[in-house]
Design a protein around this motif. Structure first.
Motif, PDB file in Angstrom:
ATOM      1  N   VAL A 127      37.335   6.562  -7.493  1.00 39.45           N
ATOM      2  CA  VAL A 127      36.134   5.776  -6.942  1.00 39.45           C
ATOM      3  C   VAL A 127      34.721   6.659  -6.189  1.00 39.45           C
ATOM      4  N   THR A 128      35.185   7.699  -5.362  1.00 42.71           N
ATOM      5  CA  THR A 128      34.246   8.544  -5.028  1.00 42.71           C
ATOM      6  C   THR A 128      33.479   9.273  -5.666  1.00 42.71           C
ATOM      7  N   GLY A 129      33.827   9.024  -7.018  1.00 38.00           N
ATOM      8  CA  GLY A 129      33.365  10.192  -7.968  1.00 38.00           C
ATOM      9  C   GLY A 129      33.385  11.427  -7.798  1.00 38.00           C
ATOM     10  N   SER A 130      34.645  12.215  -6.886  1.00 41.80           N
ATOM     11  CA  SER A 130      35.409  13.071  -6.225  1.00 41.80           C
ATOM     12  C   SER A 130      36.080  14.076  -7.471  1.00 41.80           C
ATOM     13  N   SER A 131      35.268  14.956  -7.556  1.00 44.76           N
ATOM     14  CA  SER A 131      36.889  15.536  -9.543  1.00 44.76           C
ATOM     15  C   SER A 131      37.735  16.087  -9.048  1.00 44.76           C
ATOM     16  N   ILE A 132      38.388  16.960  -9.806  1.00 41.63           N
ATOM     17  CA  ILE A 132      39.925  17.074  -8.946  1.00 41.63           C
ATOM     18  C   ILE A 132      39.967  18.832  -8.819  1.00 41.63           C
ATOM     19  N   ASP A 133      38.290  19.301  -8.911  1.00 35.35           N
ATOM     20  CA  ASP A 133      38.246  20.529  -8.631  1.00 35.35           C
ATOM     21  C   ASP A 133      38.305  21.081  -6.993  1.00 35.35           C
ATOM     22  N   MET A 134      37.987  22.325  -6.462  1.00 37.73           N
ATOM     23  CA  MET A 134      38.166  22.024  -5.473  1.00 37.73           C
ATOM     24  C   MET A 134      36.329  21.582  -4.675  1.00 37.73           C
ATOM     25  N   HIS A 135      35.501  21.645  -4.981  1.00 35.72           N
ATOM     26  CA  HIS A 135      34.519  20.956  -4.754  1.00 35.72           C
ATOM     27  C   HIS A 135      34.525  19.736  -4.594  1.00 35.72           C
ATOM     28  N   GLY A 136      35.333  18.748  -5.572  1.00 33.82           N
ATOM     29  CA  GLY A 136      35.730  17.498  -5.650  1.00 33.82           C
ATOM     30  C   GLY A 136      36.881  17.291  -4.794  1.00 33.82           C
ATOM     31  N   GLU A 137      37.601  17.992  -4.629  1.00 30.76           N
ATOM     32  CA  GLU A 137      38.635  18.267  -3.330  1.00 30.76           C
ATOM     33  C   GLU A 137      37.532  17.860  -1.638  1.00 30.76           C
ATOM     34  N   ILE A 138      36.834  19.105  -1.521  1.00 31.85           N
ATOM     35  CA  ILE A 138      36.214  18.896  -0.375  1.00 31.85           C
ATOM     36  C   ILE A 138      35.814  18.092  -0.200  1.00 31.85           C
ATOM     37  N   GLN A 139      34.943  17.500  -0.970  1.00 30.22           N
ATOM     38  CA  GLN A 139      33.842  16.275  -0.884  1.00 30.22           C
ATOM     39  C   GLN A 139      35.305  15.097  -0.501  1.00 30.22           C
ATOM     40  N   LEU A 140      35.781  14.922  -0.987  1.00 30.78           N
ATOM     41  CA  LEU A 140      36.928  13.528  -0.900  1.00 30.78           C
ATOM     42  C   LEU A 140      37.446  13.695   0.973  1.00 30.78           C
ATOM     43  N   GLN A 141      38.042  15.196   0.779  1.00 27.53           N
ATOM     44  CA  GLN A 141      38.690  15.551   2.750  1.00 27.53           C
ATOM     45  C   GLN A 141      36.931  15.402   3.459  1.00 27.53           C
ATOM     46  N   ALA A 142      35.804  15.542   3.017  1.00 26.80           N
ATOM     47  CA  ALA A 142      34.801  14.962   4.067  1.00 26.80           C
ATOM     48  C   ALA A 142      34.955  13.572   4.291  1.00 26.80           C
ATOM     49  N   PHE A 143      34.818  13.144   3.117  1.00 29.07           N
ATOM     50  CA  PHE A 143      35.195  11.648   3.330  1.00 29.07           C
ATOM     51  C   PHE A 143      35.827  10.679   3.854  1.00 29.07           C
ATOM     52  N   CYS A 144      37.052  11.468   4.096  1.00 27.67           N
ATOM     53  CA  CYS A 144      38.062  10.698   4.104  1.00 27.67           C
ATOM     54  C   CYS A 144      38.363  11.039   6.338  1.00 27.67           C
ATOM     55  N   VAL A 145      37.240  12.062   6.183  1.00 27.51           N
ATOM     56  CA  VAL A 145      36.769  12.567   8.074  1.00 27.51           C
ATOM     57  C   VAL A 145      36.344  11.258   8.644  1.00 27.51           C
ATOM     58  N   ALA A 146      35.143  11.338   7.323  1.00 32.00           N
ATOM     59  CA  ALA A 146      33.815  10.204   7.707  1.00 32.00           C
ATOM     60  C   ALA A 146      34.711   8.835   7.817  1.00 32.00           C
ATOM     61  N   GLN A 147      35.921   8.301   7.724  1.00 24.16           N
ATOM     62  CA  GLN A 147      36.596   7.197   6.929  1.00 24.16           C
ATOM     63  C   GLN A 147      37.022   6.665   8.162  1.00 24.16           C
ATOM     64  N   LEU A 148      38.570   7.763   8.135  1.00 20.77           N
ATOM     65  CA  LEU A 148      39.390   7.728   9.218  1.00 20.77           C
ATOM     66  C   LEU A 148      39.071   8.558  11.016  1.00 20.77           C
ATOM     67  N   GLN A 149      37.735   9.139  10.715  1.00 23.02           N
ATOM     68  CA  GLN A 149      37.421  10.008  12.687  1.00 23.02           C
ATOM     69  C   GLN A 149      38.828  10.611  12.845  1.00 23.02           C
TER      70      GLN A 149
END
Length: 220
Positions: A127-149
């Motif tokens: 749903v976030t369009g984050s790829s499965i490579d390292m760039h996508g993982e980091i993008q999703l990690q930052a998304f999770c930090v913003a969401q969960l605080q």
């Protein structure tokens, strides 16, 4: 005679040693990830995360009910129309030879948060369009930090990747920071994804799912 007994590690020391261990480990070493999960679960930050999540009605309901997604038939989802969330998720999982994770019942809110994030991780990728490579993982990690605080685990996981770039691959820094910024901005703008009833959204077009959750893809 020297006293060889060692004092138990404080949680801060355990956290730091687990971050160092996962930084030195190969990407995807789940034993080191599980160690980081355990080390980062201190009561204070967990309570703050729960308090933050409970501000969203559907997240609060999820924390109360603690229901898992259960088993998911990827082949059946792959038969849905090609614009639906279910099709996209199944296609993503099948193409990358991944299996949907089924978790054990959680007995506490903290356990449920861990379980829920594990079993929905790849749905969040889609749903976030984050790829499965390292760039996508980091993008999703930052998304999770913003969401969960205030989640020590997601902060530490993101920090681990920045440390790896600093030590082993400085050429990757620009791409990593771009992915981090993108994920953070998306996560802050989006509705809370924790506790979303994904099972009821399989047949919905992915574009509509993203629009309903205020997920705006950012092209870099």
């Amino acid at each position: 005679m020297l006293n060889t007994l060692q004092k138990p590690e404080t949680w801060q020391q355990s956290m730091l040693s687990s971050v160092i261990a996962i930084t030195e480990a190969a990407d995807g070493d789940f034993s080191k990830i599980d160690r980081l999960v355990a080390a980062s679960r201190d009561p204070h930050s967990t309570d703050l995360t729960i308090e933050h999540l409970a501000r969203s009605p559907h997240s609060r309901i999820a924390l109360t009910n603690r229901r898992s997604l259960g088993s998911i038939d990827l082949n059946a989802l792959h038969q849905l129309p090609s614009d639906t969330l279910g099709y996209y998720y199944a296609d993503y999982m099948l193409r990358h030879q991944l299996q949907h994770l089924v978790t054990s019942p959680a007995t506490t809110e903290a356990e449920f948060i861990d379980n829920h994030m594990r079993e929905t991780h790849d749905i969040w990728h889609v749903v976030t369009g984050s790829s499965i490579d390292m760039h996508g993982e980091i993008q999703l990690q930052a998304f999770c930090v913003a969401q969960l605080q205030l989640s020590r685990f997601w902060m530490a996981l993101m920090t681990k990747n920045l440390l790896k770039a600093s030590i082993y691959n400085i050429e990757a820094a620009d791409g990593y920071l771009t992915a981090l910024t993108t994920g953070w901005m998306m996560g802050k703008a989006a509705q809370p994804l924790f506790g979303v009833d994904w099972l009821s959204m399989w047949e919905m077009p992915l574009d509509r799912v993203r629009a309903s959750l205020d997920i705006k893809l950012i092209n870099n």
